[in-house]
Design a protein around this motif. Sequence first.
Motif, short mmCIF file in Angstrom:
data_model
loop_
_atom_site.label_atom_id
_atom_site.label_comp_id
_atom_site.label_asym_id
_atom_site.label_seq_id
_atom_site.Cartn_x
_atom_site.Cartn_y
_atom_site.Cartn_z
N THR A 186 -10.86 -6.08 2.30
CA THR A 186 -11.16 -5.32 3.51
C THR A 186 -9.94 -4.47 3.89
OG1 THR A 186 -10.33 -7.04 5.01
CG2 THR A 186 -12.66 -7.16 4.33
N PRO A 187 -10.14 -3.36 4.62
CA PRO A 187 -9.01 -2.57 5.09
C PRO A 187 -8.06 -3.39 5.95
CG PRO A 187 -11.04 -1.31 5.32
CD PRO A 187 -11.44 -2.70 4.93
N GLN A 188 -8.61 -4.31 6.75
CA GLN A 188 -7.77 -5.16 7.59
C GLN A 188 -6.86 -6.04 6.75
OE1 GLN A 188 -11.06 -4.85 7.81
NE2 GLN A 188 -11.48 -4.00 9.84
N ALA A 189 -7.37 -6.56 5.65
CA ALA A 189 -6.57 -7.42 4.77
C ALA A 189 -5.43 -6.63 4.15
CB ALA A 189 -7.45 -8.04 3.69
N THR A 240 -4.02 -3.91 5.35
CA THR A 240 -3.06 -3.56 6.41
C THR A 240 -2.18 -4.74 6.77
OG1 THR A 240 -4.58 -1.89 7.31
CG2 THR A 240 -2.83 -2.69 8.76
N GLU A 241 -2.79 -5.91 6.96
CA GLU A 241 -2.02 -7.09 7.33
C GLU A 241 -1.07 -7.52 6.22
OE1 GLU A 241 -1.76 -8.75 10.27
OE2 GLU A 241 -2.83 -6.97 10.94
N LYS A 243 1.99 -5.21 6.43
CA LYS A 243 2.87 -5.53 7.56
C LYS A 243 3.67 -6.80 7.29
CE LYS A 243 0.04 -3.40 11.20
NZ LYS A 243 -0.78 -3.67 12.40
N GLU A 278 -4.64 4.18 7.50
CA GLU A 278 -5.83 3.53 6.96
C GLU A 278 -5.72 3.52 5.43
OE1 GLU A 278 -8.63 2.09 8.21
OE2 GLU A 278 -7.69 2.16 10.18
N TYR A 301 -3.86 -13.07 0.43
CA TYR A 301 -4.62 -11.81 0.49
C TYR A 301 -5.04 -11.33 -0.90
CZ TYR A 301 -3.34 -11.29 5.42
OH TYR A 301 -3.20 -11.48 6.77
#
Length: 236
Positions: free
Chosen positions: A76-79, A81-82, A85, A158, A224
């Motif tokens: 996922t995009p959230q994965a 991104t996290e 970071k 993104e 991840y």
Amino acid sequence: MFKSQSSIKSNQITPAGKEKIVLAQLSLTVAFITLAFSSCSTASSYRKLANNRITTVQMGNGDAILAEVKPGNYRTPQAITEFTKKWYTLMLGWSGGETAVKVNGNLTIPANSYAAAQMMDTRLQKAFLTEFSQLVPSVVFSQDNQLKSSAKVRYVSEPLSLSKDTWAINVVADWILFDSATNTETKTVTFNKSITIKAAAIPPRSVVEEANSLQQLIESIRAYGLEIINVEEFEA
């Protein structure tokens, strides 16, 4: 014998009767088309549901959750991104008296930074660590040093899909060196990097009863199932 006139009339269909028959035939036709359309829609819904492959998964604590089956390289995009970071936090997060790791016999890297480098493609590790080691002050490895390092991620784009298992993401982060003895920032370096990330095998979750905070952080990032395969400059 000839039929009577009244008998002939009774066998004939009146115009009004013909109209009713036509209307009835039209109604049946419309009903059939509607039923056929409904059947097609239902079949399409079933096919879509089957393609989504939604299933129920029972967790270790007994809870049951709905899960949608995805390819092994889906992230996922959230994965993404996290992961990015947390990777920056690990790479640039260390303090005075940091454990030194020797790389290739002559490069000295903070333990946290070395751990973060293990999440990079092996062909990228050597070049990256060589460049990064030039930025690390040698005094950070002395026991009486009070220099602390941290990362402040200011911008994460993104994720841009490059293929089914590869994404590009732009990051702007400040690397801050803080001297606890003088309570001042001694150095700030801004990284503008375009990072190429690829899906990797997700390692099984290991249970380490006495794991330290670094081991726990590394495990949480590895979960991840991503690795960095390229890092290059970009213009913000």
